[in-house]
Design a protein around this motif. Structure first.
Motif, PDB file in Angstrom:
ATOM      1  N   ALA A 103     -25.159   9.419 -16.158  1.00  0.00           N
ATOM      2  CA  ALA A 103     -26.155  10.613 -17.182  1.00  0.00           C
ATOM      3  C   ALA A 103     -27.492  10.268 -16.719  1.00  0.00           C
ATOM      4  CB  ALA A 103     -25.926  11.262 -18.124  1.00  0.00           C
ATOM      5  N   PRO A 104     -28.751  10.692 -17.240  1.00  0.00           N
ATOM      6  CA  PRO A 104     -30.069  10.742 -16.464  1.00  0.00           C
ATOM      7  C   PRO A 104     -30.625  10.642 -18.096  1.00  0.00           C
ATOM      8  CG  PRO A 104     -29.803  13.490 -16.453  1.00  0.00           C
ATOM      9  CD  PRO A 104     -28.212  12.277 -16.469  1.00  0.00           C
ATOM     10  N   SER A 105     -31.885   9.625 -18.042  1.00  0.00           N
ATOM     11  CA  SER A 105     -32.485   9.376 -19.769  1.00  0.00           C
ATOM     12  C   SER A 105     -33.209  10.978 -19.819  1.00  0.00           C
ATOM     13  CB  SER A 105     -33.037   8.027 -19.036  1.00  0.00           C
ATOM     14  OG  SER A 105     -33.775   8.570 -18.918  1.00  0.00           O
ATOM     15  N   GLU A 106     -33.416  11.763 -19.341  1.00  0.00           N
ATOM     16  CA  GLU A 106     -34.204  12.836 -20.102  1.00  0.00           C
ATOM     17  C   GLU A 106     -33.796  14.239 -19.240  1.00  0.00           C
ATOM     18  OE1 GLU A 106     -38.604  12.328 -18.061  1.00  0.00           O
ATOM     19  OE2 GLU A 106     -38.788  10.569 -18.827  1.00  0.00           O
ATOM     20  N   SER A 107     -34.241  14.642 -20.273  1.00  0.00           N
ATOM     21  CA  SER A 107     -33.506  16.568 -19.767  1.00  0.00           C
ATOM     22  C   SER A 107     -34.326  17.220 -19.022  1.00  0.00           C
ATOM     23  CB  SER A 107     -33.252  16.844 -21.630  1.00  0.00           C
ATOM     24  OG  SER A 107     -32.834  18.105 -21.019  1.00  0.00           O
ATOM     25  N   ILE A 108     -33.557  17.813 -18.566  1.00  0.00           N
ATOM     26  CA  ILE A 108     -34.573  18.810 -17.574  1.00  0.00           C
ATOM     27  C   ILE A 108     -34.552  20.172 -17.772  1.00  0.00           C
ATOM     28  CG2 ILE A 108     -33.131  17.609 -15.324  1.00  0.00           C
ATOM     29  CD1 ILE A 108     -31.224  20.080 -14.915  1.00  0.00           C
ATOM     30  N   SER A 109     -34.035  20.498 -18.970  1.00  0.00           N
ATOM     31  CA  SER A 109     -34.382  20.976 -19.312  1.00  0.00           C
ATOM     32  C   SER A 109     -35.357  21.164 -20.752  1.00  0.00           C
ATOM     33  CB  SER A 109     -32.766  22.493 -20.306  1.00  0.00           C
ATOM     34  OG  SER A 109     -32.353  21.695 -20.963  1.00  0.00           O
ATOM     35  N   GLY A 110     -35.805  20.819 -20.991  1.00  0.00           N
ATOM     36  CA  GLY A 110     -36.550  20.220 -22.155  1.00  0.00           C
ATOM     37  C   GLY A 110     -35.537  20.635 -23.488  1.00  0.00           C
ATOM     38  N   GLU A 111     -34.578  19.981 -23.245  1.00  0.00           N
ATOM     39  CA  GLU A 111     -33.568  20.372 -24.447  1.00  0.00           C
ATOM     40  C   GLU A 111     -33.305  21.654 -24.404  1.00  0.00           C
ATOM     41  OE1 GLU A 111     -34.605  17.979 -28.144  1.00  0.00           O
ATOM     42  OE2 GLU A 111     -34.636  15.975 -26.147  1.00  0.00           O
ATOM     43  N   LEU A 112     -32.777  22.452 -23.852  1.00  0.00           N
ATOM     44  CA  LEU A 112     -32.556  24.306 -24.185  1.00  0.00           C
ATOM     45  C   LEU A 112     -33.878  24.888 -24.611  1.00  0.00           C
ATOM     46  CD1 LEU A 112     -28.939  24.298 -25.385  1.00  0.00           C
ATOM     47  CD2 LEU A 112     -29.388  23.429 -23.180  1.00  0.00           C
ATOM     48  N   LEU A 113     -35.023  24.779 -24.038  1.00  0.00           N
ATOM     49  CA  LEU A 113     -35.740  25.434 -24.023  1.00  0.00           C
ATOM     50  C   LEU A 113     -36.774  25.612 -23.067  1.00  0.00           C
ATOM     51  CD1 LEU A 113     -37.812  23.507 -27.521  1.00  0.00           C
ATOM     52  CD2 LEU A 113     -36.919  26.189 -27.233  1.00  0.00           C
ATOM     53  N   ALA A 114     -36.733  25.320 -21.937  1.00  0.00           N
ATOM     54  CA  ALA A 114     -37.145  25.349 -20.794  1.00  0.00           C
ATOM     55  C   ALA A 114     -36.607  25.816 -19.841  1.00  0.00           C
ATOM     56  CB  ALA A 114     -38.359  24.589 -20.287  1.00  0.00           C
ATOM     57  N   TYR A 115     -35.770  26.386 -19.340  1.00  0.00           N
ATOM     58  CA  TYR A 115     -34.763  26.228 -18.166  1.00  0.00           C
ATOM     59  C   TYR A 115     -35.646  26.217 -16.491  1.00  0.00           C
ATOM     60  CZ  TYR A 115     -31.145  27.359 -21.328  1.00  0.00           C
ATOM     61  OH  TYR A 115     -30.367  27.074 -22.533  1.00  0.00           O
ATOM     62  N   PRO A 116     -35.227  25.429 -15.973  1.00  0.00           N
ATOM     63  CA  PRO A 116     -35.449  25.011 -14.299  1.00  0.00           C
ATOM     64  C   PRO A 116     -35.427  26.877 -13.830  1.00  0.00           C
ATOM     65  CG  PRO A 116     -34.736  22.999 -14.961  1.00  0.00           C
ATOM     66  CD  PRO A 116     -34.270  23.841 -15.834  1.00  0.00           C
ATOM     67  N   LYS A 117     -36.413  27.231 -13.703  1.00  0.00           N
ATOM     68  CA  LYS A 117     -35.746  28.744 -13.007  1.00  0.00           C
ATOM     69  C   LYS A 117     -35.024  28.697 -11.304  1.00  0.00           C
ATOM     70  CE  LYS A 117     -39.884  31.394 -14.279  1.00  0.00           C
ATOM     71  NZ  LYS A 117     -40.917  32.147 -14.272  1.00  0.00           N
ATOM     72  N   ASP A 118     -34.721  27.098 -10.975  1.00  0.00           N
ATOM     73  CA  ASP A 118     -34.327  27.362 -10.045  1.00  0.00           C
ATOM     74  C   ASP A 118     -32.489  26.657 -10.196  1.00  0.00           C
ATOM     75  OD1 ASP A 118     -35.176  24.791 -10.655  1.00  0.00           O
ATOM     76  OD2 ASP A 118     -34.989  23.931  -8.762  1.00  0.00           O
ATOM     77  N   LEU A 119     -33.072  26.514 -10.831  1.00  0.00           N
ATOM     78  CA  LEU A 119     -31.082  26.237 -11.392  1.00  0.00           C
ATOM     79  C   LEU A 119     -30.731  27.134 -12.266  1.00  0.00           C
ATOM     80  CD1 LEU A 119     -31.005  22.521 -12.505  1.00  0.00           C
ATOM     81  CD2 LEU A 119     -30.503  23.166 -10.243  1.00  0.00           C
ATOM     82  N   LEU A 120     -30.822  28.764 -12.518  1.00  0.00           N
ATOM     83  CA  LEU A 120     -30.725  29.667 -13.121  1.00  0.00           C
ATOM     84  C   LEU A 120     -29.261  29.924 -12.869  1.00  0.00           C
ATOM     85  CD1 LEU A 120     -33.856  31.566 -14.852  1.00  0.00           C
ATOM     86  CD2 LEU A 120     -32.315  29.446 -15.872  1.00  0.00           C
ATOM     87  N   ARG A 121     -29.545  30.268 -11.323  1.00  0.00           N
ATOM     88  CA  ARG A 121     -28.102  31.051 -10.749  1.00  0.00           C
ATOM     89  C   ARG A 121     -27.539  29.992 -10.684  1.00  0.00           C
ATOM     90  NH1 ARG A 121     -28.491  36.004  -8.757  1.00  0.00           N
ATOM     91  NH2 ARG A 121     -30.687  36.797  -8.234  1.00  0.00           N
ATOM     92  N   SER A 122     -26.532  28.123 -10.863  1.00  0.00           N
ATOM     93  CA  SER A 122     -25.937  27.820 -10.752  1.00  0.00           C
ATOM     94  C   SER A 122     -26.706  26.463 -11.488  1.00  0.00           C
ATOM     95  CB  SER A 122     -25.634  27.027  -9.227  1.00  0.00           C
ATOM     96  OG  SER A 122     -27.249  26.906  -9.251  1.00  0.00           O
TER      97      SER A 122
END
Length: 472
Positions: free
Chosen positions: A163-182
């Motif tokens: 697993a990575p060492s950092e969250s890509i969603s800011g711990e579910l506070l900043a979801y990346p727009k390009d991943l919302l559909r998948s």
């Protein structure tokens, strides 16, 4: 006069607001969870974050009582559903800290954010790195964002990790727009780590100020259809304006992907449909969509402990697709029968009188192909899948004790949806009649109803193939 101006301003804002009223970035149904597995000193900590959208939060709040009591009970349950193993041995996780918040969502509903810190007992050091495996078994089968990271702290170290060492969603506070559909669907991780020799830092929870700031950034303006239910002023003028807005959003929703626009047009052309057939389709769509919203609302309120509401959508998609296939086969069969009656020996018409006679005869059969069953199948297919935003309005109406107002809004929304579908049908009918009056007697024009029947059948097959993987 002043009220009229305010109402006009509200109409303008609501109609120009974004077409989607989903306050949660991933949709009203989602349950999203994140885990940070943190070897820290001589222990392993887990920071578990739960982010529920409006509809599951609404269901939880029906039996929640005190938010703090709910959070403590949820923390204990989560501890039992997280599996952490070191060198193959499962270590019990103990909740040591938690925090709960109910950020605002769409239509006056709330969302839910729960943070829980859990820890193992002390882990002695070793001459070689220890193996670690982690599995998050919370909320199985529920749709949403699922993420796991592994990040050491203190004098512990991680030598390798899946697993990575950092969250890509800011711990579910900043979801990346390009991943919302998948969104990611990661619930497991493995790693090798070396424990420390002294106590390490405990994972920090997001503060209320940080939470409020991030949520306000991700939440869109409270405009559009779902915002109507939460307005305080429910005077007659406002209600009438609200109905106009609901009609508009229903029509706009019909022109978004789905709801069988091409199927409706193809069906009416393939059966030589009449304007009243298009109007009947609109009525069926209104009744079906409104009933679907009420039925799904009932499931959410009464049966969600046994049936997950969002899991009904794939089945509704499959039912809709199979209805289209059935109607397509029926229309195609009628077209073949009509063609055989006109061409009993496989020859084309050679006499104008016969052509006219056969045309009338064929039209009678076309009416039979259309029939009530065909109209019912197409209408149900177009309206059977309830709009999630309409469901949010229904649940918000129940929550705010505005059930009557909510039902009227949903009905107006469904009427708007039906008006758009009916308009598409009328355009198809009138266009077909226009072409039939023109001196275009070529094979392509005569074959248009059969081609339309094939189009309906082909779309139904494509819909079925797309729906099947979601229910298998």
């Amino acid at each position: 006069m002043k009220r009229l101006a305010v109402a006009a301003l509200f109409v303008a804002v609501a109609l120009l607001a974004p077409a989607t009223a989903l306050a949660h970035p991933l949709g009203n149904f989602t349950i999203n969870h994140y885990s940070r597995v943190q070897p820290s000193g001589d222990r392993v900590y887990v920071l578990y974050v739960l982010d529920m959208a409006e509809i599951p939060t609404f269901r939880e709040r029906q039996t929640m009582g005190s938010a703090e009591i709910y959070a403590a009970a949820a923390a204990r349950r989560i501890a039992g559903e997280l599996e952490l193993r070191v060198d193959g041995e499962r270590l019990p996780l103990k909740p040591v800290e938690h925090a709960i918040a109910l950020p605002p969502g769409v239509g006056g509903l709330k969302t839910l954010r729960l943070q829980v810190v859990l820890r193992t007992g002390q882990i002695p050091g070793s001459d070689s790195p220890r193996s670690l495996s982690y599995r998050d078994a919370t909320y199985p089968g529920r749709i949403g964002w699922k993420e796991v990271v592994v990040a050491p702290a203190g004098d512990a170290s991680v030598t390798s990790s899946s697993a990575p060492s950092e969250s890509i969603s800011g711990e579910l506070l900043a979801y990346p727009k390009d991943l919302l559909r998948s969104p990611p669907d990661v619930t497991e991780a493995t790693a090798s780590f070396e424990p420390g020799t002294s106590a390490g830092p405990i994972p920090r929870l997001a503060s209320r100020s940080t939470l409020a700031e991030r949520v306000s950034v991700r939440t869109p303006p409270d405009g559009g259809f779902a915002s109507l239910i939460a307005k305080r002023d429910l005077g007659l003028g406002f209600v009438l304006v609200s109905l106009v807005i609901a009609l508009f959003w229903g029509a706009a929703h019909a022109f978004s992907p789905g709801h069988g626009k091409a199927i409706v047009a193809g069906y009416l052309v393939g059966t030589r449909g009449r304007p009243r057939d298009a109007l009947m389709l609109g009525l069926i769509v209104t009744v079906t969509h409104t009933s679907g919203v009420f039925a799904l609302g009932g499931v959410t309120l009464l049966l969600s402990a046994f049936i997950v509401p969002e899991q009904l959508y794939p089945w509704l998609n499959l039912v809709s697709a199979l209805l289209v296939v059935g109607v397509g086969l029926t229309v195609l069969r009628w077209r073949i029968l009509v063609w055989r009656r006109r061409n009993p020996l496989g020859h084309g018409d050679t006499h104008g009188h016969d052509h006219g006679h056969n045309h009338d005869h064929g039209h009678d059969h076309d009416h039979g192909a259309g029939g009530r069953r065909g109209l019912l199948g197409i209408g149900i297919s177009a309206g059977i899948i309830p709009c999630p935003t309409a469901l949010v309005v229904l649940l918000a109406a129940i929550s705010l004790q505005r059930v009557g107002y909510g039902l009227v809004l949903i009905l107006a929304f469904s009427v708007g949806l039906a008006v758009a579908v009916t308009s598409i049908g009328l355009v198809a009918v009138l266009a077909r009649r226009t072409f039939s009056r023109m001196s275009l007697d070529g094979g392509l024009v005569r074959a248009l109803p059969a081609v339309s029947a094939l189009v309906v059948l082909g779309l139904g097959v494509a819909m079925t193939l797309r729906a099947l993987p979601a229910v298998l």
